[in-house]
Design a protein around this motif. Structure first.
Motif, PDB file in Angstrom:
ATOM      1  N   PRO A   1       0.958  -1.154  -0.121  1.00  0.00           N
ATOM      2  CA  PRO A   1       0.075   0.011   0.015  1.00  0.00           C
ATOM      3  C   PRO A   1       0.889   1.329   0.111  1.00  0.00           C
ATOM      4  O   PRO A   1       0.470   2.250  -0.588  1.00  0.00           O
ATOM      5  N   GLN A   2       2.075   1.392   0.607  1.00  0.00           N
ATOM      6  CA  GLN A   2       2.910   2.235   0.674  1.00  0.00           C
ATOM      7  C   GLN A   2       3.317   2.678  -0.591  1.00  0.00           C
ATOM      8  O   GLN A   2       3.427   4.005  -1.145  1.00  0.00           O
ATOM      9  N   ASP A   3       3.926   1.767  -1.373  1.00  0.00           N
ATOM     10  CA  ASP A   3       4.519   1.985  -2.767  1.00  0.00           C
ATOM     11  C   ASP A   3       3.401   2.333  -3.526  1.00  0.00           C
ATOM     12  O   ASP A   3       3.644   3.141  -4.409  1.00  0.00           O
ATOM     13  N   LEU A   4       2.250   1.859  -3.710  1.00  0.00           N
ATOM     14  CA  LEU A   4       1.142   2.181  -4.408  1.00  0.00           C
ATOM     15  C   LEU A   4       0.905   3.635  -4.121  1.00  0.00           C
ATOM     16  O   LEU A   4       0.698   4.324  -5.202  1.00  0.00           O
ATOM     17  N   CYS A   5       0.690   3.949  -3.022  1.00  0.00           N
ATOM     18  CA  CYS A   5       0.437   5.398  -2.551  1.00  0.00           C
ATOM     19  C   CYS A   5       1.286   6.216  -3.103  1.00  0.00           C
ATOM     20  O   CYS A   5       1.005   7.269  -3.825  1.00  0.00           O
ATOM     21  N   THR A   6       2.706   6.017  -2.965  1.00  0.00           N
ATOM     22  CA  THR A   6       3.639   6.711  -3.519  1.00  0.00           C
ATOM     23  C   THR A   6       3.629   6.981  -4.981  1.00  0.00           C
ATOM     24  O   THR A   6       3.900   8.289  -5.347  1.00  0.00           O
ATOM     25  N   ARG A   7       3.507   5.910  -5.714  1.00  0.00           N
ATOM     26  CA  ARG A   7       3.358   5.857  -7.188  1.00  0.00           C
ATOM     27  C   ARG A   7       2.168   6.752  -7.828  1.00  0.00           C
ATOM     28  O   ARG A   7       2.325   7.719  -8.443  1.00  0.00           O
ATOM     29  N   LEU A   8       1.192   6.561  -7.029  1.00  0.00           N
ATOM     30  CA  LEU A   8       0.065   7.541  -7.448  1.00  0.00           C
ATOM     31  C   LEU A   8       0.160   9.019  -7.188  1.00  0.00           C
ATOM     32  O   LEU A   8      -0.112   9.715  -7.851  1.00  0.00           O
ATOM     33  N   ILE A   9       0.525   9.365  -5.902  1.00  0.00           N
ATOM     34  CA  ILE A   9       0.987  10.917  -5.490  1.00  0.00           C
ATOM     35  C   ILE A   9       1.965  11.195  -6.496  1.00  0.00           C
ATOM     36  O   ILE A   9       1.738  12.406  -7.017  1.00  0.00           O
ATOM     37  N   VAL A  10       2.941  10.585  -6.711  1.00  0.00           N
ATOM     38  CA  VAL A  10       4.065  11.228  -7.584  1.00  0.00           C
ATOM     39  C   VAL A  10       3.706  11.410  -9.035  1.00  0.00           C
ATOM     40  O   VAL A  10       3.933  12.501  -9.699  1.00  0.00           O
ATOM     41  N   HIS A  11       2.601  10.290  -9.496  1.00  0.00           N
ATOM     42  CA  HIS A  11       2.326  10.623 -11.082  1.00  0.00           C
ATOM     43  C   HIS A  11       1.419  11.789 -10.927  1.00  0.00           C
ATOM     44  O   HIS A  11       1.668  12.669 -11.847  1.00  0.00           O
ATOM     45  N   TRP A  12       0.465  11.876 -10.045  1.00  0.00           N
ATOM     46  CA  TRP A  12      -0.504  12.949 -10.186  1.00  0.00           C
ATOM     47  C   TRP A  12      -0.025  14.307  -9.980  1.00  0.00           C
ATOM     48  O   TRP A  12      -0.522  15.182 -10.301  1.00  0.00           O
TER      49      TRP A  12
END
Length: 135
Positions: free
Chosen positions: A46-57
């Motif tokens: 969940p941490q990595d997914l959150c990070t990827r989403l935040i960085v992308h958007w």
């Protein structure tokens, strides 16, 4: 009437053996054999997914044209992740103004990682509370 005499064909045993081999191969592995080991499916924390989403958007919204627009649900974010995005984006805009776009992108990576790790560190394995949707 006399019985017809057949002359043995030398290729008949070979054809029969090839037909048997082909039928055995077509049936697949025997009952006692194990399936071939393949790669395990990858999982994303969940941490990595959150990070990827935040960085992308955040990078998307930081573009000079303002990005793709849309709301947090269209971005696939929870309410809590959207709050992280809003905060990270505000800091990134200040960083871009003061130090340029490269510095802003580095700040996004750093802050998104730290905020997402902090958010999910205390939640255990499941990102969703017992009552339903993640917050």
């Amino acid at each position: 009437m006399a019985a017809a005499r057949t002359v043995p064909r030398p290729a008949a045993p070979l054809v029969a053996a090839l037909a048997l081999a082909a039928s055995l191969l077509a049936c697949g592995p025997g009952a006692g054999s194990k399936p071939a080991a393949g790669p395990s499916p990858a999982t994303t924390s969940p941490q990595d997914l959150c990070t990827r989403l935040i960085v992308h958007w955040a990078n998307d919204q930081l573009r000079p044209d303002g990005g793709d627009g849309g709301d947090y649900q269209e971005f696939g974010l929870s309410d809590g992740q959207n709050n992280i995005l809003i905060d990270v984006l505000a800091h990134a805009k200040t960083e871009r103004k003061d130090h340029g776009p490269a510095a802003a992108r580095e700040l996004i990576k750093r802050e998104a990682k730290q905020r997402c790790e902090s958010r999910y560190a205390s939640r255990g394995a499941s990102p969703a509370p017992a009552g339903g949707w993640p917050t």
